[in-house]
Design a protein around this motif. Structure first.
Motif, PDB file in Angstrom:
ATOM      1  N   THR A 149      32.271   2.499 -16.336  1.00  0.00           N
ATOM      2  CA  THR A 149      31.297   3.352 -17.007  1.00  0.00           C
ATOM      3  C   THR A 149      30.206   3.787 -16.027  1.00  0.00           C
ATOM      4  O   THR A 149      30.014   3.191 -14.968  1.00  0.00           O
ATOM      5  N   ALA A 150      29.475   4.829 -16.421  1.00  0.00           N
ATOM      6  CA  ALA A 150      28.429   5.374 -15.560  1.00  0.00           C
ATOM      7  C   ALA A 150      27.392   4.316 -15.217  1.00  0.00           C
ATOM      8  O   ALA A 150      26.898   4.246 -14.082  1.00  0.00           O
ATOM      9  N   ALA A 151      27.028   3.481 -16.163  1.00  0.00           N
ATOM     10  CA  ALA A 151      26.013   2.456 -15.914  1.00  0.00           C
ATOM     11  C   ALA A 151      26.492   1.450 -14.875  1.00  0.00           C
ATOM     12  O   ALA A 151      25.712   0.963 -14.057  1.00  0.00           O
ATOM     13  N   ILE A 152      27.782   1.138 -14.902  1.00  0.00           N
ATOM     14  CA  ILE A 152      28.323   0.153 -13.960  1.00  0.00           C
ATOM     15  C   ILE A 152      28.483   0.754 -12.566  1.00  0.00           C
ATOM     16  O   ILE A 152      28.201   0.107 -11.561  1.00  0.00           O
ATOM     17  N   ARG A 153      28.897   2.017 -12.488  1.00  0.00           N
ATOM     18  CA  ARG A 153      29.187   2.595 -11.174  1.00  0.00           C
ATOM     19  C   ARG A 153      27.973   3.258 -10.513  1.00  0.00           C
ATOM     20  O   ARG A 153      28.066   3.726  -9.380  1.00  0.00           O
ATOM     21  N   ALA A 154      26.823   3.297 -11.177  1.00  0.00           N
ATOM     22  CA  ALA A 154      25.637   3.935 -10.607  1.00  0.00           C
ATOM     23  C   ALA A 154      25.230   3.249  -9.307  1.00  0.00           C
ATOM     24  O   ALA A 154      25.175   2.011  -9.227  1.00  0.00           O
ATOM     25  N   ASN A 155      24.964   4.066  -8.266  1.00  0.00           N
ATOM     26  CA  ASN A 155      24.514   3.576  -6.956  1.00  0.00           C
ATOM     27  C   ASN A 155      25.497   2.602  -6.318  1.00  0.00           C
ATOM     28  O   ASN A 155      25.115   1.699  -5.583  1.00  0.00           O
ATOM     29  N   LYS A 156      26.771   2.746  -6.632  1.00  0.00           N
ATOM     30  CA  LYS A 156      27.815   1.918  -6.047  1.00  0.00           C
ATOM     31  C   LYS A 156      28.745   2.794  -5.193  1.00  0.00           C
ATOM     32  O   LYS A 156      28.709   4.022  -5.245  1.00  0.00           O
ATOM     33  N   SER A 157      29.614   2.143  -4.441  1.00  0.00           N
ATOM     34  CA  SER A 157      30.610   2.840  -3.626  1.00  0.00           C
ATOM     35  C   SER A 157      31.965   2.747  -4.305  1.00  0.00           C
ATOM     36  O   SER A 157      32.355   1.675  -4.797  1.00  0.00           O
ATOM     37  N   LEU A 158      32.703   3.859  -4.339  1.00  0.00           N
ATOM     38  CA  LEU A 158      34.029   3.894  -4.940  1.00  0.00           C
ATOM     39  C   LEU A 158      35.054   3.407  -3.926  1.00  0.00           C
ATOM     40  O   LEU A 158      35.116   3.915  -2.802  1.00  0.00           O
ATOM     41  N   ILE A 159      35.853   2.395  -4.309  1.00  0.00           N
ATOM     42  CA  ILE A 159      36.927   1.896  -3.443  1.00  0.00           C
ATOM     43  C   ILE A 159      38.163   1.670  -4.311  1.00  0.00           C
ATOM     44  O   ILE A 159      38.149   1.912  -5.525  1.00  0.00           O
ATOM     45  N   PHE A 160      39.243   1.184  -3.694  1.00  0.00           N
ATOM     46  CA  PHE A 160      40.449   0.800  -4.424  1.00  0.00           C
ATOM     47  C   PHE A 160      40.665  -0.697  -4.225  1.00  0.00           C
ATOM     48  O   PHE A 160      40.565  -1.208  -3.099  1.00  0.00           O
ATOM     49  N   ASP A 161      40.959  -1.399  -5.310  1.00  0.00           N
ATOM     50  CA  ASP A 161      41.125  -2.851  -5.216  1.00  0.00           C
ATOM     51  C   ASP A 161      42.494  -3.211  -4.667  1.00  0.00           C
ATOM     52  O   ASP A 161      43.263  -2.333  -4.234  1.00  0.00           O
ATOM     53  N   GLY A 162      42.814  -4.509  -4.693  1.00  0.00           N
ATOM     54  CA  GLY A 162      44.068  -4.973  -4.099  1.00  0.00           C
ATOM     55  C   GLY A 162      45.304  -4.418  -4.765  1.00  0.00           C
ATOM     56  O   GLY A 162      46.390  -4.403  -4.170  1.00  0.00           O
ATOM     57  N   SER A 163      45.194  -3.947  -5.991  1.00  0.00           N
ATOM     58  CA  SER A 163      46.331  -3.339  -6.691  1.00  0.00           C
ATOM     59  C   SER A 163      46.354  -1.829  -6.557  1.00  0.00           C
ATOM     60  O   SER A 163      47.237  -1.167  -7.111  1.00  0.00           O
ATOM     61  N   GLY A 164      45.346  -1.274  -5.836  1.00  0.00           N
ATOM     62  CA  GLY A 164      45.295   0.170  -5.674  1.00  0.00           C
ATOM     63  C   GLY A 164      44.557   0.873  -6.779  1.00  0.00           C
ATOM     64  O   GLY A 164      44.550   2.105  -6.838  1.00  0.00           O
ATOM     65  N   ASN A 165      43.947   0.117  -7.704  1.00  0.00           N
ATOM     66  CA  ASN A 165      43.195   0.729  -8.795  1.00  0.00           C
ATOM     67  C   ASN A 165      41.764   1.018  -8.351  1.00  0.00           C
ATOM     68  O   ASN A 165      41.178   0.272  -7.557  1.00  0.00           O
ATOM     69  N   PRO A 166      41.153   2.106  -8.857  1.00  0.00           N
ATOM     70  CA  PRO A 166      39.776   2.421  -8.463  1.00  0.00           C
ATOM     71  C   PRO A 166      38.793   1.421  -9.059  1.00  0.00           C
ATOM     72  O   PRO A 166      38.938   0.990 -10.199  1.00  0.00           O
ATOM     73  N   THR A 167      37.822   1.068  -8.244  1.00  0.00           N
ATOM     74  CA  THR A 167      36.745   0.213  -8.701  1.00  0.00           C
ATOM     75  C   THR A 167      35.524   0.528  -7.858  1.00  0.00           C
ATOM     76  O   THR A 167      35.561   1.439  -7.027  1.00  0.00           O
ATOM     77  N   VAL A 168      34.433  -0.202  -8.064  1.00  0.00           N
ATOM     78  CA  VAL A 168      33.210   0.048  -7.303  1.00  0.00           C
ATOM     79  C   VAL A 168      32.689  -1.261  -6.745  1.00  0.00           C
ATOM     80  O   VAL A 168      32.986  -2.343  -7.274  1.00  0.00           O
ATOM     81  N   ILE A 169      31.920  -1.150  -5.617  1.00  0.00           N
ATOM     82  CA  ILE A 169      31.260  -2.315  -5.049  1.00  0.00           C
ATOM     83  C   ILE A 169      29.802  -1.970  -4.822  1.00  0.00           C
ATOM     84  O   ILE A 169      29.431  -0.802  -4.682  1.00  0.00           O
ATOM     85  N   SER A 170      28.974  -2.987  -4.760  1.00  0.00           N
ATOM     86  CA  SER A 170      27.557  -2.780  -4.461  1.00  0.00           C
ATOM     87  C   SER A 170      27.392  -2.501  -2.984  1.00  0.00           C
ATOM     88  O   SER A 170      28.327  -2.631  -2.192  1.00  0.00           O
ATOM     89  N   SER A 171      26.164  -2.119  -2.563  1.00  0.00           N
ATOM     90  CA  SER A 171      25.933  -1.694  -1.179  1.00  0.00           C
ATOM     91  C   SER A 171      26.225  -2.790  -0.183  1.00  0.00           C
ATOM     92  O   SER A 171      26.541  -2.529   0.970  1.00  0.00           O
ATOM     93  N   GLY A 172      26.130  -4.041  -0.579  1.00  0.00           N
ATOM     94  CA  GLY A 172      26.395  -5.128   0.361  1.00  0.00           C
ATOM     95  C   GLY A 172      27.840  -5.535   0.421  1.00  0.00           C
ATOM     96  O   GLY A 172      28.203  -6.408   1.193  1.00  0.00           O
TER      97      GLY A 172
END
Length: 659
Positions: A149-172
């Motif tokens: 959701t927008a609240a979860i992905r705000a100010n995060k980086s878009l990446i793909f996890d170990g299964s290739g699915n999109p997810t987000v990580i924090s700046s660190g």
């Protein structure tokens, strides 16, 4: 009808003249089905709407629906679509069910065909949109492609996890090698013990200081302090951008005018030299530097185009990429083979103010390694150099620069091949930087000591478009300070303006085998400021050189009063000055030899044949080497070593010209 083509989009490039654009074979069923986009040469796109205005389009009539055809663009008063721009014309049928058959009604084949056509157009439009989307390969297993959701992905980086699915990580980041990590400084990058494959560094010393960049885990290499960083855990990071163009701020330069940035500049140059060459760039700022060398095939350049106007003291605030000279014990910048310095301003904070009576003595601001090849200095401003440029680079170029120097602007010596000097302005920039008018006290010293261009050994010099103001001597032609043979130079100078000088050109020695020096459109103005030495001579042929000078001066003018005459020749019988078409100077050999008494032989002691034009008086005969020519006036040729004798009762006049 039937839809016989799968094409639903047509790209129509502009050519600067076309105003009609065909969208065949795309088919539309009504005018509202057409979608038009304008795309400029930078890829910016805007929707174009139908209408008659200068930014509208119109369907070319007559037009039969459904069908294909053309549009006209632009409307009245608009700009014709230029080359590099394009119109994208698409079919976009409305997503509506517009056919409503009646229960138990008649079977109307045309109506059903129209409905099928309309839905086919809808599918074509959808297929075109899908073709420009990101798609998962057919061989991949089913993926969960829903973003958080927008609240979860705000100010995060878009990446793909170990299964290739999109997810987000924090700046660190959230673990080693799982996405883009963000650290504030290079020091923080060095401190990493685990990390991502990609790390964004926000600045070298502090966030946003110009040293930011993306780093990727790479192969083993030596830490160079900027583009290759080795962490405390032995992880090797390489900056991913830059190619062969490195900013000195990537290597820690601050550009704040107080921190010594020499180590950063030297490290940048060394890193580029390790690549075989490149450009070390200086963003807008004040860089306090000690003397340094630009390695072969490396360039240093400001990130703004020069040369720069001097409107205030550079230390008051950066208006250009400015190098502040910290240590003055040796030449500031040394260029090696095929190295370049461009688009930079140089200033000496320790130099005296223009109100002083004499400048501090410093080595040259820019020099070349002895007889380095292919060096270039361009688009630079030297504000207050004691000595501006010392150059011995053959096949080198100095162009489009502004030079404010006290003692010597350009010293050219030891160059054994072509040197090109073009579009140089010599001016009292040190006065302007201090916000003062011209002249100041320091200019009295310059008018008694300063030289614009001095040339020793230099082969085939080409100089053009020079503007020079306030000098003791504008151009000095003399012998080399090195042990070279021949010891002097030759070349051509075009469009030279030497204003407010004690001496315009001082010729002590030239390479006459190479033809000496030829000036075209040389203008010289005497010093009339009342400071320093007043105008002495527009051209001085001086004694003491290895070879008596040879000067050809065609076109231009002299201005002002000259104490020793416009041309002062202290080498009678050996120096040559051929002058023509110069306002304020008599044509021919200058000074003209005194006319001998009647019947007395006058020997041509020059190294070349001379043409002597005799006119006026009452002449009975003219003889060359004892042979009567039969002439009593006109042009007579006298070879080197021959003599000419004129018998007359009324004194004639003559003008000598070189062959």
């Amino acid at each position: 009808m039937t839809i016989s083509s799968p094409v639903s989009r047509v790209d129509c490039p502009g050519n600067g003249s076309a105003t009609t654009f065909n969208f065949s074979p795309a088919v539309i069923t009504q005018a509202s089905d057409l979608e038009v986009w304008l795309v400029d040469n930078n890829g910016n796109q805007t929707v174009v709407y139908p209408g008659l205005g200068p930014t509208n389009y119109a369907i070319v009539t007559p037009f039969t629906y459904p069908g294909t055809g053309s549009i006209s663009y632009p409307g009245s008063g608009g700009t014709v679509l230029p080359s590099g721009w394009k119109l994208v014309i698409k079919q976009q049928a409305l997503l509506l069910q517009q056919f409503n058959p009646q229960n138990q009604g008649p079977f109307l084949a045309g109506a059903y065909m129209g409905a099928f056509d309309y839905h086919t157009l809808n599918l074509q439009h959808l297929a075109e949109e899908v073709s420009r989307s990101i798609q998962i390969p057919e061989g991949d297993p089913p993926l969960t492609v829903t973003l958080p959701t927008a609240a979860i992905r705000a100010n995060k980086s878009l990446i793909f996890d170990g299964s290739g699915n999109p997810t987000v990580i924090s700046s660190g980041g959230n673990g080693p090698f799982n996405g883009i990590q963000v650290v504030p400084t290079i020091a923080a990058l060095r401190a990493l013990t685990t990390g991502s494959l990609l790390v964004w560094v926000e600045g070298y010393h502090t966030s946003g200081d110009g040293g930011e960049g993306m780093f990727a885990v790479g192969t083993m290499a030596s830490d160079n302090g900027g583009t290759i960083i080795v962490s405390s855990a032995g992880i090797y990071y390489r900056q991913t951008g830059g190619g062969t163009r490195y900013s000195v701020k990537w290597f820690g330069a601050t550009g704040n005018g107080t921190t010594n940035d020499t180590a950063s500049a030297v490290a940048t140059i060394a890193a580029l030299a390790a690549l075989g060459g490149g450009v070390a760039t200086f963003p807008l700022g004040l860089y306090l530097l000690d003397p340094f060398t630009v390695t072969s095939f490396v360039s240093i350049a400001g990130e703004m185009p020069g040369p720069f106007e001097v409107i205030s003291l550079p230390t008051a605030g950066a208006t250009a990429p400015t190098l502040l000279v910290n240590s003055t014990g040796s030449a500031f910048v040394t260029l090696q083979n095929s190295s370049v310095m461009s688009d930079l301003m140089v200033y000496y904070p320790q130099q005296v103010a223009p109100t002083a009576s004499a400048p501090n003595v410093y080595p040259a601001t820019v020099t070349t390694s002895f007889q380095a090849d292919g060096c270039i200095l361009r688009n630079c401003t030297l504000v207050n150099s004691y000595s501006g440029v010392s150059w011995s680079s053959g096949r080198g170029t100095i162009e489009n620069c502004k030079i404010g120097s006290f003692s010597l602007g350009i010293f050219l010596d030891g160059a054994t091949d072509w040197v090109f000097i073009s579009k140089i302005m010599f001016q009292a920039l040190y006065d302007l930087a201090a916000g003062l008018g011209v002249p100041q006290n320091i200019d009295a010293w310059v008018l008694s000591n300063g030289v614009g261009i001095q040339i020793g050994r230099a082969d085939a010099v080409s100089i053009d478009n020079i503007g020079m103001f306030i000098k003791y001597a504008g151009i000095v032609l003399t012998d080399t300070v090195f042990s070279l043979s021949p010891p002097n130079g030759y070349g051509k100078m075009v469009n030279i303006d030497l204003d407010t000088c004690a001496f315009g050109v001082v010729a002590k020695s030239t390479d006459n085998v190479g033809g000496g020096f030829q000036f075209t459109n040389l203008n010289v103005g005497a010093n009339v400021t009342g400071l320093g030495m007043a105008g002495q001579a527009a051209l001085l042929l001086e004694t003491g050189g290895a070879v008596a000078p040879k000067i050809v001066w065609n076109g231009g003018a002299v201005r002002g009063t000259w104490a020793a005459g416009t041309i002062d020749n202290t080498l009678p019988g050996s120096a040559l000055a051929f002058v023509s078409n110069v306002i304020g100077v008599n044509p021919g050999l200058n000074p003209t030899p005194a006319f001998p008494n009647t019947g007395v032989n006058y020997v041509n002691n020059f190294s070349v044949s001379m043409r002597v034009f005799i006119s006026g008086g009452s002449v009975s005969s003219i003889s060359v080497n004892g042979t009567v020519t039969g002439l009593t006036s006109g042009m007579i040729t006298v070879a080197s070593g021959e003599d000419i004798a004129v018998a007359y009762t009324g004194s004639p006049s003559w003008v000598w010209f070189g062959e």
